[in-house]
Design a protein around this motif. Structure first.
Motif, short mmCIF file in Angstrom:
data_model
loop_
_atom_site.label_atom_id
_atom_site.label_comp_id
_atom_site.label_asym_id
_atom_site.label_seq_id
_atom_site.Cartn_x
_atom_site.Cartn_y
_atom_site.Cartn_z
N ASN A 1 0.98 -1.11 0.03
CA ASN A 1 -0.22 0.16 -0.02
C ASN A 1 0.81 1.23 -0.03
OD1 ASN A 1 -2.49 -1.35 0.18
ND2 ASN A 1 -2.14 -1.94 2.43
N ALA A 2 2.15 1.17 -0.31
CA ALA A 2 3.15 2.26 -0.10
C ALA A 2 3.72 2.44 -1.62
CB ALA A 2 3.99 1.97 0.91
N PRO A 3 4.18 3.97 -1.80
CA PRO A 3 4.90 3.96 -3.23
C PRO A 3 6.22 3.10 -3.01
CG PRO A 3 4.00 6.17 -2.10
CD PRO A 3 3.79 4.93 -1.28
N ALA A 4 6.48 2.54 -4.26
CA ALA A 4 7.80 1.88 -4.08
C ALA A 4 9.11 2.85 -4.36
CB ALA A 4 7.91 0.86 -5.39
N GLY A 5 8.80 4.18 -4.97
CA GLY A 5 9.71 5.04 -5.44
C GLY A 5 10.28 5.16 -6.67
N THR A 6 9.64 4.43 -7.63
CA THR A 6 10.27 4.33 -9.03
C THR A 6 8.80 4.52 -9.81
OG1 THR A 6 9.92 1.88 -9.21
CG2 THR A 6 12.30 3.04 -8.59
N SER A 7 9.15 5.16 -10.87
CA SER A 7 8.14 5.30 -12.03
C SER A 7 8.55 4.70 -13.34
CB SER A 7 7.56 6.61 -12.28
OG SER A 7 6.90 7.21 -11.12
N ASN A 8 7.56 4.22 -14.31
CA ASN A 8 8.03 3.67 -15.54
C ASN A 8 7.53 4.17 -16.76
OD1 ASN A 8 6.11 2.06 -15.61
ND2 ASN A 8 7.29 0.20 -15.36
N ARG A 9 8.03 3.84 -17.84
CA ARG A 9 7.35 3.83 -19.15
C ARG A 9 7.98 2.59 -19.91
NH1 ARG A 9 6.38 9.66 -21.87
NH2 ARG A 9 5.04 8.35 -23.04
N CYS A 10 7.05 1.76 -20.73
CA CYS A 10 7.38 0.62 -21.05
C CYS A 10 7.20 0.58 -22.99
CB CYS A 10 6.71 -0.66 -20.69
SG CYS A 10 6.88 -0.73 -18.74
N LEU A 11 7.96 -0.34 -23.49
CA LEU A 11 7.76 -0.58 -25.04
C LEU A 11 7.30 -2.19 -24.93
CD1 LEU A 11 11.31 0.71 -26.24
CD2 LEU A 11 8.94 1.92 -25.99
N MET A 12 6.08 -2.18 -25.27
CA MET A 12 5.48 -3.46 -25.12
C MET A 12 5.64 -4.19 -26.38
SD MET A 12 4.46 -2.95 -22.17
CE MET A 12 4.10 -4.78 -21.50
N GLU B 1 14.83 -12.38 -1.39
CA GLU B 1 14.00 -11.59 -0.37
C GLU B 1 12.71 -12.34 -0.34
OE1 GLU B 1 14.38 -7.70 -1.78
OE2 GLU B 1 16.61 -7.79 -1.96
N PRO B 2 11.69 -11.96 0.70
CA PRO B 2 10.50 -12.27 0.68
C PRO B 2 9.88 -11.58 -0.90
CG PRO B 2 10.96 -11.05 2.68
CD PRO B 2 12.22 -10.86 1.94
N LEU B 3 8.89 -12.67 -1.06
CA LEU B 3 8.20 -12.63 -2.28
C LEU B 3 7.48 -10.96 -2.29
CD1 LEU B 3 7.15 -13.87 -5.07
CD2 LEU B 3 5.36 -14.76 -3.74
N VAL B 4 7.64 -10.31 -3.23
CA VAL B 4 7.02 -8.88 -3.49
C VAL B 4 5.90 -9.04 -4.48
CG1 VAL B 4 7.61 -6.70 -4.06
CG2 VAL B 4 9.33 -7.76 -2.90
N ASN B 5 4.87 -8.42 -3.79
CA ASN B 5 3.78 -8.15 -5.02
C ASN B 5 3.71 -6.87 -5.21
OD1 ASN B 5 2.46 -11.02 -4.71
ND2 ASN B 5 1.91 -10.46 -2.65
N LEU B 6 3.93 -6.47 -6.49
CA LEU B 6 3.94 -5.05 -7.03
C LEU B 6 2.93 -4.58 -7.82
CD1 LEU B 6 7.67 -4.56 -8.39
CD2 LEU B 6 6.60 -3.63 -6.22
N SER B 7 2.26 -3.36 -7.82
CA SER B 7 1.43 -3.05 -8.66
C SER B 7 1.44 -1.48 -9.10
CB SER B 7 -0.11 -3.14 -7.86
OG SER B 7 0.05 -2.38 -6.86
N ARG B 8 0.96 -1.16 -10.16
CA ARG B 8 0.78 0.14 -10.45
C ARG B 8 -0.43 0.44 -11.28
NH1 ARG B 8 3.07 0.23 -16.00
NH2 ARG B 8 4.30 -1.54 -16.55
N GLU B 9 -0.95 1.54 -11.22
CA GLU B 9 -2.11 2.13 -11.83
C GLU B 9 -1.76 2.62 -13.28
OE1 GLU B 9 -5.48 5.49 -11.26
OE2 GLU B 9 -5.53 3.96 -9.61
N VAL B 10 -2.38 2.26 -14.40
CA VAL B 10 -1.96 2.56 -15.84
C VAL B 10 -3.26 3.63 -16.10
CG1 VAL B 10 -0.69 0.86 -16.09
CG2 VAL B 10 -3.21 0.71 -16.74
N GLU B 11 -3.13 4.15 -17.46
CA GLU B 11 -4.11 5.12 -18.12
C GLU B 11 -5.31 4.41 -18.09
OE1 GLU B 11 -3.39 7.89 -21.79
OE2 GLU B 11 -3.18 5.93 -22.12
N GLY B 12 -6.34 5.06 -17.50
CA GLY B 12 -7.57 4.47 -17.63
C GLY B 12 -8.13 4.04 -16.33
#
Length: 275
Positions: A50-61, A117-128
């Protein structure tokens, strides 16, 4: 099967899921990529729990895998790790295997002495407003010193593998290989083999670990790159393309240094592409 579903490896298989450039300026990196005929996804911020991870991204899919452009944005442990990698050289600092079962890989790596390290569950909200979710397995840097080498289980690929982001005007269709620089190639290949569960074999002067999709190539002399970072490091990666010659010419006209099928990337991204 649509392109999003194809990003989930079948049980027992392993994919080269993605690589990442660590960059100081997402905007500058995206402008360079757009000038070369790519369609980067909009900027998105990572969250861990529930906390910011401190990084942002853009991707080439791509039809097969993707490339992440990642920047530190806050003062968090995750962002500090990214900045530490960036202090060594500009370029590619992450290589991720795609797995259908992150928990299994976590247990296997623990049994192999990688101390994950303990298994990390990451998430990020995208456009829409949709949310991308994935499980990630990290190991301490000293266990895989070439970069942030990890496992990723894609839980919601349909959220980011959208048709409009996959159809790049330059014809690039996939992530084909990642190149690793090592002083002791047999030792590095044996360690990557234990990490991945893949059997290394020779490919010219390089050691090759072939996954069900994509491969890892390990060498001491990366002559095809011109200038590569000092070992241990990730030198660059290979892209599959519908018309390699046209893409190389596009990069040449944009002012990038092109030698054979290798493209040296400016500091906004760093690293090298092979096509």
């Amino acid at each position: 099967m649509n392109v999003a579903e194809r990003q989930k490896p079948p049980a027992g298989d392993l994919f080269l899921d993605h690589v990442a450039h660590f960059v100081p300026d997402l905007g500058a990196a995206a402008r360079l990529l757009e000038s070369l005929g790519f369609i980067p996804t909009p900027e998105s911020a990572h969250r861990a729990g529930n906390a910011p991870a401190g990084t942002s991204n853009r991707c080439l899919m791509f039809e097969e895998g993707y490339v992440e452009i990642l920047a530190p944005t806050l003062d968090t442990p995750n962002a500090r790790r990214v900045r530490q990698h960036m202090s060594r050289y500009a370029g590619v600092h992450l290589a991720s295997f795609g797995t259908p079962d992150a928990a299994f890989e976590h247990a296997r790596l623990a049994a192999q002495g990688f101390e994950p390290e303990p298994l990390v569950n990451l998430s990020r909200e995208v456009e829409g407003g949709e949310t991308v979710r994935f499980g990630v397995v990290y190991v301490p840097q000293e266990k895989m010193p070439e970069g942030r080498v990890q496992y990723c289980q894609q839980l919601t690929p349909e959220v980011i593998w959208k048709d409009r982001f996959v159809a790049h005007p330059n014809g690039v269709t996939g992530l084909a290989a990642v190149y690793v620089v090592a002083d002791d190639v047999p030792a590095a290949a044996a360690r990557w083999a234990r990490f991945s569960g893949l059997l290394p074999r020779g490919e010219g002067e390089l050691a090759c670990l072939q996954a069900a999709r994509g491969k890892v190539l390990i060498g001491k002399q990366m002559n095809m790159f011109g200038a590569a970072p000092a070992a241990p490091a990730l030198a660059g990666y290979a892209l599959s393309c519908k018309d390699p010659g046209a893409f190389l010419e596009r990069c040449r006209k944009a002012g990038l240094a092109v030698r054979g099928n290798a493209i040296s990337l400016p500091a906004a991204l760093g690293g090298t592409w092979l096509v």
